[in-house]
Design an enzyme around this catalytic site. Structure first.
Site, PDB file in Angstrom:
ATOM      1  N   GLU A 112     -12.588  -7.181  -7.484  1.00  0.00           N
ATOM      2  CA  GLU A 112     -12.680  -5.881  -6.810  1.00  0.00           C
ATOM      3  C   GLU A 112     -13.603  -4.921  -7.563  1.00  0.00           C
ATOM      4  O   GLU A 112     -14.358  -4.164  -6.955  1.00  0.00           O
ATOM      5  CB  GLU A 112     -11.276  -5.296  -6.630  1.00  0.00           C
ATOM      6  N   TYR A 129     -10.731  -6.394   2.439  1.00  0.00           N
ATOM      7  CA  TYR A 129      -9.349  -6.725   2.805  1.00  0.00           C
ATOM      8  C   TYR A 129      -9.237  -8.093   3.477  1.00  0.00           C
ATOM      9  O   TYR A 129      -8.261  -8.363   4.184  1.00  0.00           O
ATOM     10  CB  TYR A 129      -8.769  -5.630   3.714  1.00  0.00           C
ATOM     11  N   ASN A 175      -1.190   5.270   2.646  1.00  0.00           N
ATOM     12  CA  ASN A 175      -0.392   5.368   1.426  1.00  0.00           C
ATOM     13  C   ASN A 175      -1.194   5.750   0.179  1.00  0.00           C
ATOM     14  O   ASN A 175      -0.830   5.416  -0.945  1.00  0.00           O
ATOM     15  CB  ASN A 175       0.426   4.084   1.225  1.00  0.00           C
ATOM     16  N   ARG A 212       2.689   7.444  -4.520  1.00  0.00           N
ATOM     17  CA  ARG A 212       3.031   7.251  -3.109  1.00  0.00           C
ATOM     18  C   ARG A 212       4.258   8.061  -2.693  1.00  0.00           C
ATOM     19  O   ARG A 212       4.320   8.562  -1.580  1.00  0.00           O
ATOM     20  CB  ARG A 212       3.191   5.758  -2.820  1.00  0.00           C
ATOM     21  N   LYS A 215      -7.494   6.643  -1.247  1.00  0.00           N
ATOM     22  CA  LYS A 215      -7.748   6.309   0.157  1.00  0.00           C
ATOM     23  C   LYS A 215      -8.036   7.556   1.016  1.00  0.00           C
ATOM     24  O   LYS A 215      -7.781   8.692   0.585  1.00  0.00           O
ATOM     25  CB  LYS A 215      -6.532   5.552   0.709  1.00  0.00           C
TER      26      LYS A 215
END
Ligand code: RTP
Ligand code: MG
Length: 140
Positions: free
Chosen positions: A128, A51, A114, A104, A11
């Protein structure tokens, strides 16, 4: 357990801090093979679609804005029991609850920022992967 594929995102909070290599090493050390990988920047529409399952949650807007704030690295991970293994390596959603040695615990900044996403079931993994990769990009 059979060989599975799962989908992972490194991310924005992690790409921004140059943690791509360290996070990828955690996957490989856990026996997960990175069979596809690319750095991309999502549009807001793509983040909202990806999402969509969380669209009614209070953090939806913040989550989508965060996910487009910097480039991300999307990957397909392959290995024995890959979906569960990846989630184990990731650790709990909230880094405060994550076990020692997990991504994490080591790298995440908060429950939102995270560091990683990982598919939670075979059906979502397949969806996905197909959302971000064509069959030609998947080299076992
Ligand atoms: P992920 O889907 O990203 O692998 O993580 P997860 O299953 O552990 O978490 P999930 O409940 O599916 O939530 C998706 C992502 O939304 C953000 N989130 N923010 N502010 C909050 O309370 C909150 N809760 C969740 C996180 O970035 C989480 O990974
Ligand atoms: Mg999830």
């Amino acid at each position: 357990m059979a060989i599975q594929r799962t989908f992972s995102i490194i991310k924005p909070d992690a790409t921004k801090r140059n943690l791509t290599g360290k996070i990828a090493a955690k996957f490989e050390d856990a026996g997960l093979r990175i069979v596809a990988s690319k750095r991309i920047q999502m549009t807001l529409a793509q983040a909202q679609q990806f999402y969509g399952v969380h669209s009614e949650r209070p953090f939806f807007g913040e989550l989508c804005e965060f996910m487009i704030s910097e480039p991300i690295v999307v990957q397909v991970l392959e290995g024995e029991d890959a979906i569960a293994k990846n989630r184990e390596v990731m650790g709990a959603t909230n880094p405060a609850d994550a076990a020692d040695g997990t991504i994490r615990k080591e790298f995440a900044l908060s429950i939102g920022e995270n560091s990683v996403h990982g598919s939670d079931a075979p059906e979502t993994a397949a969806e996905e992967i197909a959302f971000f990769f064509s069959g030609l990009e998947l080299v076992g």
